[in-house]
Design an enzyme around this catalytic site. Sequence first.
Site, PDB file in Angstrom:
ATOM      1  N   GLU A 135      56.923  32.822  46.992  1.00  0.00           N
ATOM      2  CA  GLU A 135      57.541  33.369  45.777  1.00  0.00           C
ATOM      3  C   GLU A 135      57.579  32.292  44.702  1.00  0.00           C
ATOM      4  O   GLU A 135      58.354  31.345  44.783  1.00  0.00           O
ATOM      5  CB  GLU A 135      58.940  33.877  46.095  1.00  0.00           C
ATOM      6  N   LYS A 155      61.007  31.074  42.601  1.00  0.00           N
ATOM      7  CA  LYS A 155      62.235  30.621  43.239  1.00  0.00           C
ATOM      8  C   LYS A 155      62.577  29.214  42.756  1.00  0.00           C
ATOM      9  O   LYS A 155      61.702  28.344  42.674  1.00  0.00           O
ATOM     10  CB  LYS A 155      62.090  30.622  44.761  1.00  0.00           C
TER      11      LYS A 155
END
Length: 416
Positions: A322, A325
């Site tokens: 991701e 993040k």
Amino acid sequence: MEFDYTRFLYYWASLILSISGVLSPTMVDSIGINYGQIANNLPSPDNVVPLVKAIGATKVKLYDADPRVLRAFANTGVEFVVGLGNEYLSKMRDPENARAWVQSNVQPHLPATKVTCITVGNEVLTFNDTSLTDHLLPAMQSVHTALVNLGLDKQVTVTTPHSLAILETSYPPSAGAFRRDLVRCITPILNFHAKTGSPFLINAYPYFAYKGNPKQVSLDFVLFQPNQGIVDPASNLHYDNMLFAQIDAVSSALSSLGYKKLPIHISETGWPSKGDTDEAGATPENAKKYNGNLMKLICQKKGTPMRPNTDLNIYVFALFNENMKPGPTSERNYGLFKPDGTPAYSLGISSTDAVSTNTSSSRGSVNAGTPPTGPESSSTGYLSISGATGAHETVIGHLFIASALLVIRWALRVPF
């Protein structure tokens, strides 16, 4: 109805991945995966379905109740945990708000999508925020009451994940105990679990224990590799991996408060494939060993030394890397897959592999079950395939995987 070629090709690719022997057939019954979406480059939920199936996962944990995801997985048989973030806690104290949320975010997807659990908040007790802590149990109770009033409480439970930092003592596992300052607020939560039949959730990361003290924590011990392990001097139970020691430390803490039979689920565990220079052990090879060995261990359906007859309920973190993040580099590199749908690394799991390990130890905070320095042992790995037959299977598997990934990349319109 118009034929969905992209979805068809994704399913075909996942079928090839399974046939190739990359995954053990027993995996389809056991594995959970965390599906985080703090990124701006992830594939559509429709295209995530075959990737979940490709790793043999039958349980998915979300951090919200994204309707796109829940619709995409309708009629797939995959079980879902949906989440209410910490920002919702104060609002969910109001039973009317809780009922409205369940009616809007859970009820419409049943029974086509198998929503089985709602998590309320995440690691609330270790934020040391009294306002959040004070809201947690009332919010859980309101959501459960909403489920009862809607006739959904028999199929959907309510719980909340905790960090291992709620433990004051975790080594040896038999001495596991909750922080004394948290016992007052944990006990009513445990009573809620016991009354409603919901599990106690723990986020457990042996990676953090190794990262915090790589010279004293055996890498083989945290990666489920062959090692001499440790023996709990009080219980005489043997542990050959850290995760099981962590789980049993939680078991001891629960028992000390009178909740010996409360089920424990591991809501998060994983290993990053990349990190900053000061993040020891964050490599693709270590991530491959941790997650690959963990998945094979889950499929053996063995319990921990303290609870040998209890199936493991573990959600691997995470499905994707991701990119948005915050925090160190490792936070953005826990995924089994890259955003384009290709593996972040090869798990190297095949039906010929076997894990002999049947015990383990702790996670996260530095004091969380970290054992004394143990002798270093061979790191040949459970993921290697020996013998002529194994080598042949590896070559064939790579050919199947290569062709499957070509299809995946084409379906995603990713440049070659």
